[in-house]
Design a protein around this motif. Sequence first.
Motif, PDB file in Angstrom:
ATOM      1  N   PRO A   1     -18.020 -36.821  14.045  1.00  0.00           N
ATOM      2  CA  PRO A   1     -18.017 -35.787  12.918  1.00  0.00           C
ATOM      3  C   PRO A   1     -18.124 -34.450  13.260  1.00  0.00           C
ATOM      4  O   PRO A   1     -17.780 -33.473  12.744  1.00  0.00           O
ATOM      5  N   ILE A   2     -19.134 -33.889  14.174  1.00  0.00           N
ATOM      6  CA  ILE A   2     -19.640 -32.664  14.364  1.00  0.00           C
ATOM      7  C   ILE A   2     -18.318 -32.054  15.213  1.00  0.00           C
ATOM      8  O   ILE A   2     -17.927 -31.069  14.964  1.00  0.00           O
ATOM      9  N   ILE A   3     -17.943 -32.822  16.262  1.00  0.00           N
ATOM     10  CA  ILE A   3     -16.686 -32.250  17.056  1.00  0.00           C
ATOM     11  C   ILE A   3     -15.487 -32.234  16.205  1.00  0.00           C
ATOM     12  O   ILE A   3     -14.713 -31.170  16.442  1.00  0.00           O
ATOM     13  N   ASP A   4     -15.197 -33.039  15.124  1.00  0.00           N
ATOM     14  CA  ASP A   4     -13.985 -33.030  14.502  1.00  0.00           C
ATOM     15  C   ASP A   4     -14.321 -31.546  13.583  1.00  0.00           C
ATOM     16  O   ASP A   4     -13.280 -30.898  13.390  1.00  0.00           O
ATOM     17  N   LEU A   5     -15.429 -31.398  13.117  1.00  0.00           N
ATOM     18  CA  LEU A   5     -15.525 -30.026  12.337  1.00  0.00           C
ATOM     19  C   LEU A   5     -15.370 -28.948  13.214  1.00  0.00           C
ATOM     20  O   LEU A   5     -15.306 -27.723  12.868  1.00  0.00           O
ATOM     21  N   LEU A   6     -15.727 -28.926  14.701  1.00  0.00           N
ATOM     22  CA  LEU A   6     -15.856 -27.662  15.401  1.00  0.00           C
ATOM     23  C   LEU A   6     -14.648 -27.516  16.204  1.00  0.00           C
ATOM     24  O   LEU A   6     -14.584 -26.414  16.973  1.00  0.00           O
ATOM     25  N   LYS A   7     -13.752 -28.370  16.408  1.00  0.00           N
ATOM     26  CA  LYS A   7     -12.814 -28.518  17.268  1.00  0.00           C
ATOM     27  C   LYS A   7     -11.722 -27.211  17.005  1.00  0.00           C
ATOM     28  O   LYS A   7     -11.471 -26.954  15.773  1.00  0.00           O
ATOM     29  N   GLY A   8     -10.875 -26.796  17.923  1.00  0.00           N
ATOM     30  CA  GLY A   8      -9.762 -25.848  17.542  1.00  0.00           C
ATOM     31  C   GLY A   8     -10.087 -24.661  17.217  1.00  0.00           C
ATOM     32  O   GLY A   8      -9.534 -24.224  15.879  1.00  0.00           O
ATOM     33  N   GLY A   9     -10.790 -23.900  17.784  1.00  0.00           N
ATOM     34  CA  GLY A   9     -11.385 -22.442  17.513  1.00  0.00           C
ATOM     35  C   GLY A   9     -12.277 -21.971  16.451  1.00  0.00           C
ATOM     36  O   GLY A   9     -12.126 -21.023  15.878  1.00  0.00           O
ATOM     37  N   GLN A  10     -13.069 -22.803  16.576  1.00  0.00           N
ATOM     38  CA  GLN A  10     -14.428 -22.646  15.557  1.00  0.00           C
ATOM     39  C   GLN A  10     -15.397 -22.064  16.897  1.00  0.00           C
ATOM     40  O   GLN A  10     -15.095 -21.788  17.948  1.00  0.00           O
ATOM     41  N   PHE A  11     -16.803 -21.770  16.255  1.00  0.00           N
ATOM     42  CA  PHE A  11     -17.693 -21.091  17.353  1.00  0.00           C
ATOM     43  C   PHE A  11     -19.021 -21.864  17.502  1.00  0.00           C
ATOM     44  O   PHE A  11     -19.498 -22.469  16.763  1.00  0.00           O
TER      45      PHE A  11
END
Length: 258
Positions: A207-217
């Motif tokens: 869940p953390i990776i899915d929240l942070l993937k694709g151009g987050q910081f």
Amino acid sequence: MFKPRTLLLAAAALLPATPGLATRKAGEPAAVKFSPPVEGATLPASPLARLAPGADPKVLDLAQAAMQCAQASGVGASARRLAVIDYSRPSLLPRLWVFDIAAGKLLYEEVVAHGQGSGDNLATRFSNRDGSHQSSLGLFVTADTYTGKNGYSLRMQGLEPGVNDAAMARAIVMHGAPYVDPTQGKRMGRLGRSWGCPAVRNAVAKPIIDLLKGGQFVFSYYPDQAWLARSALLNCPAARRQHDTVAHHDIAARPASG
């Protein structure tokens, strides 16, 4: 899909590499260079300290300042989530916070492992060098996910020359790991350690990776004075405006004397 290798490089000159941190080797992906910010492109200040009272507000301020600076130069302009890691805290304490900046919410407060070359319970050494097994400081913009030897993992592009810009070549990624176990860690006196990756508990990794993937910081902090003084992302005009805004809010919030 977000691809870090397609990031446009701005024309600003790079600052000298931070002393003690290895410089980029030939063939490694280059970090993004930051130009002066565009007026109106900065992110409004967010009360992160109120969302995460267990975190150091000064670290949260630095993280958001770095994010503002990157966005002012066109990197991660649509990002709404920010993860902050405070490596000055012991590994057995929560030291990873994941924020939804746009919604003004704290999504996760977690323990996170550091590299085995960085220290035991306390991390004190950081590097950009392949094979050091040390964690890296500074701001990263996230890329895509993949499934590898550590399971579901998140690639991160380091944005600071000589500090973390070898992250892709070093395979410094966020992933879950069974050794990130606070119960077992209490018996050992520390969490298990990675080879430099910010590893999290298996139960929260996806869940953390899915929240942070694709151009987050993701922002990794330690009070390394050379890095703090020379980081382009912490000293650009947008970052200074963020510091000024937070300082103004702090003064306004103080009770009147007498």
